[in-house]
Design a protein around this motif. Structure first.
Motif, short mmCIF file in Angstrom:
data_model
loop_
_atom_site.label_atom_id
_atom_site.label_comp_id
_atom_site.label_asym_id
_atom_site.label_seq_id
_atom_site.Cartn_x
_atom_site.Cartn_y
_atom_site.Cartn_z
N ASP A 13 0.83 -1.21 0.00
CA ASP A 13 0.00 0.00 0.00
C ASP A 13 0.86 1.26 0.00
N ALA A 14 2.05 1.17 0.62
CA ALA A 14 2.94 2.33 0.71
C ALA A 14 3.79 2.51 -0.54
N THR A 15 4.32 1.42 -1.11
CA THR A 15 5.12 1.58 -2.33
C THR A 15 4.23 2.08 -3.47
N LYS A 26 11.40 8.76 8.34
CA LYS A 26 10.93 8.60 9.74
C LYS A 26 11.90 7.71 10.52
N PHE A 27 12.34 6.62 9.89
CA PHE A 27 13.29 5.73 10.57
C PHE A 27 14.63 6.45 10.78
N GLU A 28 15.11 7.12 9.75
CA GLU A 28 16.41 7.82 9.87
C GLU A 28 16.33 8.93 10.91
N ASP A 29 15.23 9.65 10.95
CA ASP A 29 15.08 10.73 11.94
C ASP A 29 15.09 10.17 13.37
N ALA A 30 14.72 8.90 13.52
CA ALA A 30 14.70 8.28 14.85
C ALA A 30 16.06 7.67 15.20
N GLY A 31 17.03 7.84 14.31
CA GLY A 31 18.39 7.35 14.62
C GLY A 31 18.71 5.98 14.06
N LEU A 32 17.80 5.43 13.25
CA LEU A 32 18.08 4.14 12.63
C LEU A 32 18.78 4.35 11.29
N ARG A 33 19.66 3.40 10.96
CA ARG A 33 20.45 3.50 9.72
C ARG A 33 20.08 2.33 8.80
N VAL A 34 19.88 2.63 7.51
CA VAL A 34 19.58 1.57 6.54
C VAL A 34 20.91 0.92 6.15
N THR A 93 -0.31 -1.93 15.20
CA THR A 93 -0.73 -2.64 13.97
C THR A 93 -1.96 -2.01 13.34
N ASP A 94 -2.94 -1.68 14.18
CA ASP A 94 -4.18 -1.05 13.70
C ASP A 94 -3.99 0.47 13.70
N PRO A 95 -4.04 1.11 12.53
CA PRO A 95 -3.79 2.56 12.49
C PRO A 95 -4.73 3.36 13.40
N ALA A 96 -5.92 2.81 13.64
CA ALA A 96 -6.87 3.51 14.52
C ALA A 96 -6.34 3.59 15.95
N ALA A 97 -5.44 2.67 16.30
CA ALA A 97 -4.88 2.64 17.66
C ALA A 97 -3.47 3.22 17.71
N ALA A 98 -2.93 3.62 16.56
CA ALA A 98 -1.54 4.09 16.52
C ALA A 98 -1.41 5.53 17.04
N ALA A 99 -0.28 5.79 17.72
CA ALA A 99 -0.04 7.12 18.30
C ALA A 99 0.26 8.15 17.23
N ASP A 100 -0.03 9.41 17.55
CA ASP A 100 0.27 10.52 16.64
C ASP A 100 1.76 10.52 16.28
N GLU A 106 0.03 7.99 10.37
CA GLU A 106 0.07 8.94 9.26
C GLU A 106 -0.31 8.31 7.91
N PHE A 107 0.13 7.05 7.69
CA PHE A 107 0.02 6.51 6.33
C PHE A 107 -0.84 5.26 6.17
N ALA A 108 -1.01 4.44 7.23
CA ALA A 108 -1.67 3.14 7.04
C ALA A 108 -3.14 3.31 6.69
N LEU A 109 -3.66 2.36 5.90
CA LEU A 109 -5.05 2.42 5.44
C LEU A 109 -5.97 1.58 6.31
N SER A 110 -5.43 0.49 6.86
CA SER A 110 -6.23 -0.44 7.67
C SER A 110 -5.27 -1.36 8.43
N LYS A 111 -5.85 -2.26 9.23
CA LYS A 111 -5.05 -3.23 9.97
C LYS A 111 -4.23 -4.12 9.02
N GLY A 112 -4.79 -4.45 7.89
CA GLY A 112 -4.09 -5.28 6.91
C GLY A 112 -3.13 -4.45 6.07
#
Ligand code: CMP
Length: 140
Positions: A13-15, A26-34, A93-100, A106-112
C-alpha cells in the motif's frame, strides 16, 4: 543499550502510493540506519513462507495475496535498541490505535494494509533478515 539490527518491510500500500522516501525518513530521523535495502515483488509462495507463523489465522490468505500484490521494499535497519525503536516509529498494527506521529497513524489504510512490517523480537529479526539478505549484503 546494544546495537541491534531489525528487518523492515515497506508494504504494497505504501510503495504503490510512492511513500518509500517519507517512511525511510521517519526511521532515519529516529536514529536508525539503513544497512541493506532492496525493492522486490514477492511471489505468493515467498510471502506465504515469510508469514508462515500466521498460517492458522483467518486473515492469512488475504495477507499473502496483499503482500504479493505490488512491490515491497525490504530493509535492514541498525541502531541502538533497533527492534523496539522500529516498532515505536511504526506505531500499533491497527492505524486507529496508533499514536500521533507514527508511520501507521500517518500513512496506514487499515489493519491489513498497514504500510510497514518490523521484526518483533531478536529471534524474529535474525530469521527475517536471513530470509531476505545474505551477510555480504549487510553494509554497516
Ligand atoms: P505485520 O507486522 O506485518 O505482521 C502480520 C500482519 O498481519 C500484520 O502486520 C498485519 O498487516 C496483518 N494483520 C494482522 N491482523 C489482521 C487482520 N485482522 N486483518 C488483516 N490483516 C491483519
Amino acid at each position: 543499550m546494544a546495537t541491534e539490527r531489525t528487518l523492515s518491510i515497506i508494504k504494497p500500500d505504501a510503495t504503490k502510493r510512492n511513500l518509500t522516501g517519507k517512511i525511510v525518513a521517519k526511521f532515519e530521523d529516529a536514529g536508525l540506519r539503513v544497512v541493506a535495502s532492496k525493492r522486490i515483488h514477492l511471489s505468493a509462495a515467498t510471502a506465504g513462507e515469510f508469514y508462515a507463523e500466521h498460517k492458522a489465522r483467518g486473515f492469512y490468505g488475504e495477507l499473502v495475496a496483499y503482500m504479493a500484490s505490488e512491490p515491497v521494499v525490504v530493509q535492514v535497519l541498525e541502531g541502538e535498541n533497533a527492534i523496539a525503536k522500529n516498532r515505536e516509529v511504526m506505531g500499533a498494527t491497527d492505524p486507529a490505535a496508533a499514536a500521533d506521529g507514527t508511520i501507521r497513524k500517518e500513512f496506514a489504510l487499515s489493519k491489513g494494509e498497514n504500510s510497514v512490517h518490523g521484526s518483533d523480537s531478536p529471534e524474529a529479526a535474525a530469521r527475517e533478515i536471513s530470509f531476505f539478505f545474505s551477510g555480504l549484503e549487510l553494509v554497516g
